[in-house]
Scaffold this motif. Structure first.
Motif, PDB file in Angstrom:
ATOM      1  N   SER A 105       0.862  -1.215  -0.065  1.00 16.94           N
ATOM      2  CA  SER A 105       0.101  -0.165  -0.064  1.00 16.94           C
ATOM      3  C   SER A 105       1.122   1.269   0.137  1.00 16.94           C
ATOM      4  O   SER A 105       1.947   1.244   0.408  1.00 16.94           O
ATOM      5  N   PRO A 106       0.364   2.260  -0.519  1.00 18.22           N
ATOM      6  CA  PRO A 106       1.272   3.664  -0.560  1.00 18.22           C
ATOM      7  C   PRO A 106       1.239   4.333   0.788  1.00 18.22           C
ATOM      8  O   PRO A 106       0.419   3.696   1.744  1.00 18.22           O
ATOM      9  N   ASP A 107       1.973   5.491   0.895  1.00 20.33           N
ATOM     10  CA  ASP A 107       2.159   5.942   2.205  1.00 20.33           C
ATOM     11  C   ASP A 107       0.963   6.761   2.379  1.00 20.33           C
ATOM     12  O   ASP A 107       0.294   7.123   1.445  1.00 20.33           O
ATOM     13  N   ALA A 108       0.509   7.373   3.682  1.00 23.79           N
ATOM     14  CA  ALA A 108      -0.378   7.897   3.852  1.00 23.79           C
ATOM     15  C   ALA A 108      -0.252   9.298   3.264  1.00 23.79           C
ATOM     16  O   ALA A 108       0.791   9.999   3.419  1.00 23.79           O
ATOM     17  N   GLY A 109      -1.283  10.073   2.580  1.00 24.38           N
ATOM     18  CA  GLY A 109      -1.148  10.931   2.025  1.00 24.38           C
ATOM     19  C   GLY A 109      -0.925  11.000   0.496  1.00 24.38           C
ATOM     20  O   GLY A 109      -1.085  12.024  -0.227  1.00 24.38           O
TER      21      GLY A 109
END
Length: 256
Positions: free
Chosen positions: A62-66
């Motif tokens: 999953s991508p980083d938050a934001g």
């Protein structure tokens, strides 16, 4: 998003059950985007949740938050695009992502959206006299999108002409029969110096229910995903100017 794009409030367009196309920034992916799909399962005040259909390994990446994710959903005769910031994900075995809910979404015509090269047999009925259509002619599909397609033809076809198309088997969709209106007629020079034409046509919206339209768009997204996973670059083909056969995928070149 284009400055002149029509916008709507997110609440007018987004709804649980919709198929969602996600483009996640990824330096290692083709064209810098990792393509994923899922279903919108919750629409809250500040976020929405998407249930993904993907291998566990991909879900865990999953991508980083934001991180801003390029999202799109099908509408009536169109596609709605919007960016959404990634928030968080659930723990396995659930596979859900939570993203920021946008205030607005932008409407674009389907023919301007994802287009995938696809070599398939297609039967086309071209205009005849007095508003009639000729007997079906077998030829080769060049590409397809959620709103139209293009195919190879020996001669020119008038713009705005009505035609009928029949693709016996689109992978993941099945038989596709529709009426369409010609939007492009582009001369293509083959390696032998012969000129053929790529005929671009837009599907008549009345031939598809909303569910069929959404299923076709999902099929096109799946084909795009498969294309990229096989390491094939999505060709950026300009259908408005004379091109040579080398500008097209090898599987299409041999049928020109």
């Amino acid at each position: 998003m284009p400055d002149n794009a029509e916008t709507k409030r997110a609440e007018e367009v987004l709804r649980p059950g919709q198929f969602v196309h996600l483009g996640i920034p990824d330096e290692d992916a083709e064209d810098g985007l990792r393509i994923m799909q899922g279903r919108l399962i919750e629409l809250a005040l500040r976020y929405f949740a998407v249930e993904l259909k993907c291998p566990v390994k991909e879900f865990l990446s999953s991508p980083d938050a934001g991180t801003e994710i390029a999202c799109a959903v099908a509408g009536d005769g169109c596609v709605y695009r919007f960016p959404a910031g990634f928030r968080s994900s659930t723990r396995l075995p659930e596979q859900q992502w939570f993203l920021d809910k946008p205030e607005t979404v932008s409407r674009i015509q389907m023919r301007e959206f994802v287009r995938v090269p696809l070599e398939l047999p297609i039967a086309v009925r071209l205009p005849g006299g007095h508003g009639s259509l000729h007997t079906a002619k077998d030829t080769t599909l060049v590409d397809i999108s959620g709103g139209g397609l293009s195919f190879v033809n020996d001669g020119k076809v008038l713009l705005s002409a009505n035609i009928a198309v029949d693709i016996p088997e689109v992978p993941g969709y099945g038989q596709l029969k529709a009426h369409a209106r010609v939007k492009r007629c582009t001369p293509i020079t083959t390696p032998t110096g012969r000129t053929v034409y790529h005929i671009g046509a837009e599907f008549e919206a009345d031939d598809f229910s909303h569910a069929e339209q959404e299923r076709l768009i999902q099929t096109v997204f799946d084909l795009q995903r498969s294309y990229l996973q096989r390491g094939l670059r999505m060709p950026n083909i300009d259908h408005t100017h004379r091109s040579s056969a080398k500008d097209f995928p090898e599987e299409v070149q041999k049928d020109l």
